[in-house]
Design a protein around this motif. Structure first.
Motif, PDB file in Angstrom:
ATOM      1  N   THR A 213      -3.179   7.196  -8.350  1.00 46.32           N
ATOM      2  CA  THR A 213      -4.138   7.938  -7.532  1.00 46.32           C
ATOM      3  C   THR A 213      -5.550   7.773  -8.068  1.00 46.32           C
ATOM      4  OG1 THR A 213      -2.475   9.570  -6.867  1.00 46.32           O
ATOM      5  CG2 THR A 213      -4.783  10.225  -6.712  1.00 46.32           C
ATOM      6  N   VAL A 214      -5.725   7.941  -9.378  1.00 43.91           N
ATOM      7  CA  VAL A 214      -7.069   7.787  -9.933  1.00 43.91           C
ATOM      8  C   VAL A 214      -7.506   6.323  -9.932  1.00 43.91           C
ATOM      9  CG1 VAL A 214      -6.831   9.871 -11.308  1.00 43.91           C
ATOM     10  CG2 VAL A 214      -6.343   7.679 -12.363  1.00 43.91           C
ATOM     11  N   ALA A 215      -6.534   5.406  -9.954  1.00 43.48           N
ATOM     12  CA  ALA A 215      -6.889   3.992  -9.816  1.00 43.48           C
ATOM     13  C   ALA A 215      -7.572   3.755  -8.470  1.00 43.48           C
ATOM     14  CB  ALA A 215      -5.647   3.122  -9.944  1.00 43.48           C
TER      15      ALA A 215
ATOM     16  N   GLU B 297      -9.207   6.042  -6.714  1.00 40.14           N
ATOM     17  CA  GLU B 297     -10.502   6.714  -6.730  1.00 40.14           C
ATOM     18  C   GLU B 297     -11.542   5.883  -7.477  1.00 40.14           C
ATOM     19  OE1 GLU B 297     -10.192  10.791  -7.925  1.00 40.14           O
ATOM     20  OE2 GLU B 297      -8.554  11.194  -6.536  1.00 40.14           O
ATOM     21  N   LEU B 298     -11.144   5.302  -8.604  1.00 36.62           N
ATOM     22  CA  LEU B 298     -12.071   4.449  -9.350  1.00 36.62           C
ATOM     23  C   LEU B 298     -12.393   3.175  -8.577  1.00 36.62           C
ATOM     24  CD1 LEU B 298     -10.775   4.675 -13.031  1.00 36.62           C
ATOM     25  CD2 LEU B 298     -12.845   5.688 -12.080  1.00 36.62           C
ATOM     26  N   ALA B 299     -11.390   2.615  -7.919  1.00 44.22           N
ATOM     27  CA  ALA B 299     -11.602   1.380  -7.158  1.00 44.22           C
ATOM     28  C   ALA B 299     -12.668   1.584  -6.084  1.00 44.22           C
ATOM     29  CB  ALA B 299     -10.291   0.922  -6.528  1.00 44.22           C
ATOM     30  N   ILE B 300     -12.565   2.695  -5.350  1.00 36.68           N
ATOM     31  CA  ILE B 300     -13.547   2.967  -4.301  1.00 36.68           C
ATOM     32  C   ILE B 300     -14.907   3.282  -4.915  1.00 36.68           C
ATOM     33  CG2 ILE B 300     -14.140   4.508  -2.393  1.00 36.68           C
ATOM     34  CD1 ILE B 300     -11.125   4.813  -1.885  1.00 36.68           C
ATOM     35  N   SER B 301     -14.896   4.064  -5.985  1.00 44.63           N
ATOM     36  CA  SER B 301     -16.147   4.409  -6.661  1.00 44.63           C
ATOM     37  C   SER B 301     -16.905   3.167  -7.113  1.00 44.63           C
ATOM     38  CB  SER B 301     -15.848   5.304  -7.870  1.00 44.63           C
ATOM     39  OG  SER B 301     -16.972   5.485  -8.682  1.00 44.63           O
TER      40      SER B 301
ATOM     41  N   ILE C  56      -0.774  10.272   0.698  1.00 47.20           N
ATOM     42  CA  ILE C  56      -2.051  10.962   0.825  1.00 47.20           C
ATOM     43  C   ILE C  56      -3.076  10.482  -0.199  1.00 47.20           C
ATOM     44  CG2 ILE C  56      -1.516  12.895  -0.708  1.00 47.20           C
ATOM     45  CD1 ILE C  56      -2.875  14.702   1.494  1.00 47.20           C
ATOM     46  N   SER C  57      -2.630   9.920  -1.313  1.00 46.32           N
ATOM     47  CA  SER C  57      -3.560   9.437  -2.345  1.00 46.32           C
ATOM     48  C   SER C  57      -4.612   8.502  -1.773  1.00 46.32           C
ATOM     49  CB  SER C  57      -2.788   8.708  -3.451  1.00 46.32           C
ATOM     50  OG  SER C  57      -1.786   9.522  -3.996  1.00 46.32           O
ATOM     51  N   CYS C  58      -4.221   7.682  -0.806  1.00 46.82           N
ATOM     52  CA  CYS C  58      -5.133   6.665  -0.258  1.00 46.82           C
ATOM     53  C   CYS C  58      -6.317   7.306   0.455  1.00 46.82           C
ATOM     54  CB  CYS C  58      -4.367   5.753   0.703  1.00 46.82           C
ATOM     55  SG  CYS C  58      -2.984   4.892  -0.065  1.00 46.82           S
ATOM     56  N   VAL C  59      -6.034   8.195   1.379  1.00 45.27           N
ATOM     57  CA  VAL C  59      -7.108   8.818   2.152  1.00 45.27           C
ATOM     58  C   VAL C  59      -7.827   9.878   1.320  1.00 45.27           C
ATOM     59  CG1 VAL C  59      -7.602  10.188   4.219  1.00 45.27           C
ATOM     60  CG2 VAL C  59      -6.034   8.248   4.347  1.00 45.27           C
ATOM     61  N   ALA C  60      -7.114  10.549   0.422  1.00 46.38           N
ATOM     62  CA  ALA C  60      -7.772  11.510  -0.470  1.00 46.38           C
ATOM     63  C   ALA C  60      -8.835  10.813  -1.318  1.00 46.38           C
ATOM     64  CB  ALA C  60      -6.741  12.191  -1.363  1.00 46.38           C
ATOM     65  N   ALA C  61      -8.544   9.595  -1.782  1.00 44.90           N
ATOM     66  CA  ALA C  61      -9.506   8.853  -2.592  1.00 44.90           C
ATOM     67  C   ALA C  61     -10.757   8.509  -1.793  1.00 44.90           C
ATOM     68  CB  ALA C  61      -8.860   7.585  -3.141  1.00 44.90           C
ATOM     69  N   ILE C  62     -10.575   8.209  -0.519  1.00 46.28           N
ATOM     70  CA  ILE C  62     -11.723   7.931   0.353  1.00 46.28           C
ATOM     71  C   ILE C  62     -12.584   9.175   0.510  1.00 46.28           C
ATOM     72  CG2 ILE C  62     -12.402   7.321   2.716  1.00 46.28           C
ATOM     73  CD1 ILE C  62      -9.823   5.621   2.872  1.00 46.28           C
ATOM     74  N   VAL C  63     -11.938  10.298   0.811  1.00 47.27           N
ATOM     75  CA  VAL C  63     -12.655  11.550   1.033  1.00 47.27           C
ATOM     76  C   VAL C  63     -13.369  12.001  -0.240  1.00 47.27           C
ATOM     77  CG1 VAL C  63     -12.358  13.996   1.568  1.00 47.27           C
ATOM     78  CG2 VAL C  63     -11.135  12.274   2.910  1.00 47.27           C
ATOM     79  N   ARG C  64     -12.691  11.902  -1.381  1.00 47.03           N
ATOM     80  CA  ARG C  64     -13.288  12.363  -2.638  1.00 47.03           C
ATOM     81  C   ARG C  64     -14.480  11.519  -3.058  1.00 47.03           C
ATOM     82  NH1 ARG C  64      -7.421  13.509  -5.304  1.00 47.03           N
ATOM     83  NH2 ARG C  64      -7.305  15.733  -4.816  1.00 47.03           N
ATOM     84  N   ASN C  65     -14.585  10.316  -2.530  1.00 44.17           N
ATOM     85  CA  ASN C  65     -15.751   9.475  -2.802  1.00 44.17           C
ATOM     86  C   ASN C  65     -16.853   9.663  -1.765  1.00 44.17           C
ATOM     87  OD1 ASN C  65     -15.655   7.345  -5.149  1.00 44.17           O
ATOM     88  ND2 ASN C  65     -13.537   7.553  -4.440  1.00 44.17           N
ATOM     89  N   GLY C  66     -16.698  10.665  -0.897  1.00 47.90           N
ATOM     90  CA  GLY C  66     -17.731  10.973   0.083  1.00 47.90           C
ATOM     91  C   GLY C  66     -17.741  10.073   1.296  1.00 47.90           C
ATOM     92  N   CYS C  67     -16.702   9.258   1.435  1.00 47.63           N
ATOM     93  CA  CYS C  67     -16.628   8.338   2.574  1.00 47.63           C
ATOM     94  C   CYS C  67     -15.768   8.922   3.695  1.00 47.63           C
ATOM     95  CB  CYS C  67     -16.068   6.994   2.118  1.00 47.63           C
ATOM     96  SG  CYS C  67     -17.105   6.145   0.900  1.00 47.63           S
ATOM     97  N   VAL C  68     -15.785   8.262   4.826  1.00 44.71           N
ATOM     98  CA  VAL C  68     -15.067   8.739   6.003  1.00 44.71           C
ATOM     99  C   VAL C  68     -13.894   7.814   6.292  1.00 44.71           C
ATOM    100  CG1 VAL C  68     -15.224   9.238   8.470  1.00 44.71           C
ATOM    101  CG2 VAL C  68     -17.178   9.726   6.967  1.00 44.71           C
ATOM    102  N   PRO C  69     -12.666   8.326   6.275  1.00 41.64           N
ATOM    103  CA  PRO C  69     -11.511   7.488   6.606  1.00 41.64           C
ATOM    104  C   PRO C  69     -11.383   7.297   8.113  1.00 41.64           C
ATOM    105  CG  PRO C  69     -10.795   9.713   6.051  1.00 41.64           C
ATOM    106  CD  PRO C  69     -12.284   9.681   5.857  1.00 41.64           C
ATOM    107  N   VAL C  70     -11.138   6.072   8.516  1.00 42.73           N
ATOM    108  CA  VAL C  70     -10.905   5.731   9.922  1.00 42.73           C
ATOM    109  C   VAL C  70      -9.519   5.106   9.988  1.00 42.73           C
ATOM    110  CG1 VAL C  70     -11.665   4.345  11.868  1.00 42.73           C
ATOM    111  CG2 VAL C  70     -13.363   5.373  10.332  1.00 42.73           C
TER     112      VAL C  70
ATOM    113  N   ARG D 184     -17.668  -0.055   5.961  1.00 44.00           N
ATOM    114  CA  ARG D 184     -18.011  -0.800   4.753  1.00 44.00           C
ATOM    115  C   ARG D 184     -16.809  -1.459   4.087  1.00 44.00           C
ATOM    116  NH1 ARG D 184     -21.926  -0.231   6.982  1.00 44.00           N
ATOM    117  NH2 ARG D 184     -23.893   0.781   6.378  1.00 44.00           N
ATOM    118  N   ALA D 185     -15.593  -0.987   4.394  1.00 41.73           N
ATOM    119  CA  ALA D 185     -14.422  -1.527   3.699  1.00 41.73           C
ATOM    120  C   ALA D 185     -13.156  -1.322   4.516  1.00 41.73           C
ATOM    121  CB  ALA D 185     -14.267  -0.867   2.325  1.00 41.73           C
ATOM    122  N   ILE D 186     -12.157  -2.121   4.175  1.00 42.28           N
ATOM    123  CA  ILE D 186     -10.805  -1.960   4.716  1.00 42.28           C
ATOM    124  C   ILE D 186      -9.872  -1.730   3.536  1.00 42.28           C
ATOM    125  CG2 ILE D 186      -8.942  -2.997   6.060  1.00 42.28           C
ATOM    126  CD1 ILE D 186     -11.021  -4.868   7.313  1.00 42.28           C
ATOM    127  N   MET D 187      -9.082  -0.655   3.622  1.00 37.98           N
ATOM    128  CA  MET D 187      -8.075  -0.401   2.598  1.00 37.98           C
ATOM    129  C   MET D 187      -6.718  -0.867   3.114  1.00 37.98           C
ATOM    130  SD  MET D 187      -6.702   3.134   0.829  1.00 37.98           S
ATOM    131  CE  MET D 187      -8.166   3.447  -0.154  1.00 37.98           C
TER     132      MET D 187
END
Length: 371
Positions: free
Chosen positions: A58-60, A62-66, A84-98, A123-126
């Motif tokens: 999960t933190v991997a 978050e760091l990757a997006i950061s 949920i880790s995937c979209v949570a990492a997007i949200v916690r970095n202030g980005c918007v998941p689509v 800006r990115a595709i996960m």
């Protein structure tokens, strides 16, 4: 009959030997030599320049997006059918998941839906490889190049998997692995960020270690985190990595036996054995029922001493995100269907052929005889 768990790791290599080495030398923290060795060996395995070991997958993420230096409000396209880790990492970095829906046969994200979701804010595709088959990467990489987008590859479930002969974890700007106990390689808890980019690697190394500075350790220019992996965890990871090829063969035998035993069941979808770009490694052996709620069958299997695990629940249906105002009134029918009707059977590396036969017999009895 003793209970058959949904997963039990296989720790029959050099795990104990390497752990004793940690204890004998006193190197049990993140300062120990096994951490760097594990990073180097994983990087070599997946043809990456850098590996940054962290405390979990999960933190991997978050760091990757950061590390991509995105701005608040930037959009990242991701699958709705994922953990949920995937979209949570997007949200916690202030980005918007689509979100995009998944393919009904591979259970990976539906590539045909991605381009229509691209906006001036994207800006990115996960990419998240699901359950044993990788996403078809070539179209994704072409699309990212066309629109100048970053690619984040979540290979948490793909240890040892290849896409057209190339290792999963080697694609895109940054990729991640998880080493949770149900993965092909486990460290108990743990994860790793993989990249070929020096800046991304250095950013992740700094952030995982409280942003200590090399020469002025306790003066901080940025706020970091304690996301470090311990030497004990890395020691187990190296012992597991030594056996990865055997583990992949074992998983494929497991998947093949389940497929053989269950192929005559009507109204049930089994995992796709292969595509034209990859052979399934059966991280888990999932099934999708036809018009029979998964929870009902899972409870009946539990009563017979067999553990199961539900499929991921779609991100657009998660109450926590809906409360944030995300994904309201969005519908993704394929993901909704397989989440309601799908679950996976015991499929850890320690399961025996006899146990698989017992699971199959009981599942058949429930579905065909109504017992």
């Amino acid at each position: 009959m003793s209970f058959i768990p949904v997963n039990e790791p296989l720790l029959n290599g050099n795990e104990k030997k390497y752990l004793l080495e940690c204890i004998d030398t006193g190197w049990i923290s993140s300062e120990g030599p096994f951490v760097e060795k594990f990073e180097e060996q994983m990087s070599t395995r997946v043809n990456r320049k850098h590996g940054v070991a962290v405390s979990n997958g999960t933190v991997a993420l978050e760091l990757a997006i950061s590390s991509l230096n995105l701005e608040s409000g930037d959009e990242i396209i991701a699958p709705t059918f994922t953990i949920i880790s995937c979209v949570a990492a997007i949200v916690r970095n202030g980005c918007v998941p689509v979100l995009v829906d998944c393919n009904p046969t591979t259970w990976n994200m539906d590539l045909s839906q991605i381009e229509e979701k691209i906006t001036p804010k994207t800006r990115a595709i996960m990419i998240v490889h699901i359950y044993g088959l990788p996403v078809d990467m070539d179209p994704i990489l072409s699309l990212a190049k066309k629109h100048n987008l970053k690619v984040i590859e979540d290979a948490a479930e793909m240890h040892g998997q290849l896409y057209k002969g190339k290792p999963c974890g080697s694609f895109g700007d940054v990729s991640i692995f998880s080493f949770y106990p149900n993965k092909h390689i486990t460290t108990g808890e743990g994860g790793m960020v993989m990249t070929d980019d020096d800046y991304i690697a250095n950013h992740c190394r700094s952030k995982r270690n409280l942003c200590f500075q090399p020469k002025r350790r306790f003066i901080h220019e940025e706020l970091g985190f304690n996301y470090r992996m311990t030497n004990l965890q890395a020691a187990i990871g190296i012992a597991q990595l030594e056996q990865l090829d055997q583990f992949v063969l074992l998983k494929r035998k497991l998947g093949g036996l389940y497929t053989q035993l269950l192929s005559d069941l009507p109204n049930i979808q089994l995992p796709l054995p292969k595509t034209d770009y990859a052979e399934n490694i059966y991280w888990v052996f999932g099934i999708v029922l036809n018009n029979i709620n998964a929870e009902t069958v899972m409870e009946m299997l539990h009563q017979r001493g067999i553990g199961t695990r539900p499929f991921f629940w779609p991100m657009h249906k998660q109450p926590v995100f809906n409360k944030m105002g995300l994904f309201l009134d969005e519908e993704y029918p394929v993901s909704e269907k397989i989440s309601n009707y799908g679950f996976y059977l015991p499929s850890g590396l320690s399961i025996t052929p006899t146990q698989i036969e017992i699971v199959a017999e009981n599942l058949k009895a429930i579905l065909m005889e109504g017992k």
